[in-house]
Structures are given as structure tokens and as C-alpha cells.
Scaffold this motif. Sequence first.
Motif, short mmCIF file in Angstrom:
data_model
loop_
_atom_site.label_atom_id
_atom_site.label_comp_id
_atom_site.label_asym_id
_atom_site.label_seq_id
_atom_site.Cartn_x
_atom_site.Cartn_y
_atom_site.Cartn_z
N LEU A 9 26.29 -38.81 30.65
CA LEU A 9 27.16 -39.05 29.50
C LEU A 9 26.50 -40.00 28.51
O LEU A 9 25.73 -40.88 28.91
N PRO A 10 26.83 -39.89 27.22
CA PRO A 10 26.32 -40.85 26.25
C PRO A 10 26.95 -42.22 26.51
O PRO A 10 27.96 -42.33 27.23
N SER A 11 26.37 -43.25 25.93
CA SER A 11 26.89 -44.59 26.13
C SER A 11 28.32 -44.70 25.60
O SER A 11 28.76 -43.91 24.75
N LEU A 12 29.06 -45.67 26.10
CA LEU A 12 30.45 -45.89 25.71
C LEU A 12 30.56 -46.02 24.19
O LEU A 12 29.79 -46.74 23.58
N GLY A 13 31.49 -45.32 23.61
CA GLY A 13 31.69 -45.37 22.16
C GLY A 13 30.85 -44.38 21.38
O GLY A 13 30.87 -44.37 20.16
N HIS A 14 30.09 -43.53 22.07
CA HIS A 14 29.26 -42.52 21.42
C HIS A 14 29.63 -41.14 21.94
O HIS A 14 30.15 -41.00 23.04
N ALA A 15 29.34 -40.13 21.14
CA ALA A 15 29.56 -38.74 21.54
C ALA A 15 28.35 -37.92 21.13
O ALA A 15 27.80 -38.10 20.05
N GLU A 16 27.94 -37.04 22.02
CA GLU A 16 26.86 -36.09 21.73
C GLU A 16 27.51 -34.84 21.13
O GLU A 16 28.46 -34.30 21.69
N VAL A 17 26.99 -34.38 20.00
CA VAL A 17 27.52 -33.21 19.33
C VAL A 17 26.42 -32.15 19.27
O VAL A 17 25.31 -32.43 18.85
N ARG A 18 26.76 -30.95 19.69
CA ARG A 18 25.84 -29.81 19.65
C ARG A 18 26.41 -28.80 18.68
O ARG A 18 27.54 -28.35 18.82
N ILE A 19 25.59 -28.42 17.70
CA ILE A 19 26.02 -27.46 16.68
C ILE A 19 25.11 -26.24 16.79
O ILE A 19 23.89 -26.38 16.83
N ILE A 20 25.70 -25.06 16.84
CA ILE A 20 24.93 -23.82 16.86
C ILE A 20 25.40 -23.01 15.66
O ILE A 20 26.59 -22.74 15.49
N GLU A 25 20.98 -24.48 7.22
CA GLU A 25 21.83 -25.06 6.18
C GLU A 25 23.27 -25.23 6.68
O GLU A 25 23.91 -26.24 6.41
N ALA A 26 23.77 -24.23 7.41
CA ALA A 26 25.13 -24.31 7.94
C ALA A 26 25.23 -25.44 8.97
O ALA A 26 26.19 -26.21 8.97
N ALA A 27 24.24 -25.56 9.83
CA ALA A 27 24.24 -26.63 10.84
C ALA A 27 24.20 -28.00 10.17
O ALA A 27 24.93 -28.92 10.56
N ARG A 28 23.35 -28.14 9.15
CA ARG A 28 23.26 -29.43 8.45
C ARG A 28 24.56 -29.78 7.73
O ARG A 28 24.94 -30.94 7.65
N ALA A 29 25.25 -28.79 7.18
CA ALA A 29 26.52 -29.04 6.49
C ALA A 29 27.56 -29.60 7.46
O ALA A 29 28.30 -30.53 7.12
N VAL A 30 27.61 -29.06 8.67
CA VAL A 30 28.55 -29.56 9.67
C VAL A 30 28.17 -30.98 10.08
O VAL A 30 29.02 -31.87 10.19
#
Length: 88
Positions: A9-20, A25-30
Motif C-alpha cells: 500500500l502507499p504511505s498513509l495519506g497517499h493514493a496510487e492512481v492508475r489511468i488507462i 492526451e486523455a490520460a494526461r487530462a484525467v
Amino acid sequence: MKYIETQTLPSLGHAEVRIIAHTPEAARAVAEALRDCFAGAEQRSYPGLNGDTRLHLTVDTATPAGPGRTWLAASRTPVGTGAHSDET
């Protein structure tokens, strides 16, 4: 096929986000929309198996993004983050 996540798990207070997405350009916009809400680290981009784009980033859920944050402050990687075993 069922995928089982094996990373820590990421450290407390952080979240890992995976975008597909179909395009970078669409991934960068998100990712940019997420950075408008949360402080975030530098994004990591990877080509997908079917020509898609996979973008991974870590957001700091304890620190809201604000207009006073500079580009340099927003681009710093939080301590304890880095490449994951599935990001080679």
C-alpha cells in the motif's frame, strides 16, 4: 482472468492512481483533473498491451491542491514512492 494486486500500500495519506486510456492526451487530462483536487507527484507513463496508454501517479490525499502550489512543488515525488513491480 482474475488479477491479484501484490504490491504494498502507499504511505498513509497517499493514493496510487492508475489511468488507462486510448490516447496519452486523455490520460494526461484525467491526471490534470486529479491534480486540481489533490497534491500529486510526477506521473509515470507506460505503453499498454493494445496500443493504449497507462499512466500512474501518486496523490497526497491529506494535502489539497491549491493555487499557491508551484510547478516545482507539484512535481516532487513523495518519500516512499517509486516504481512498482508491475511498472518495468
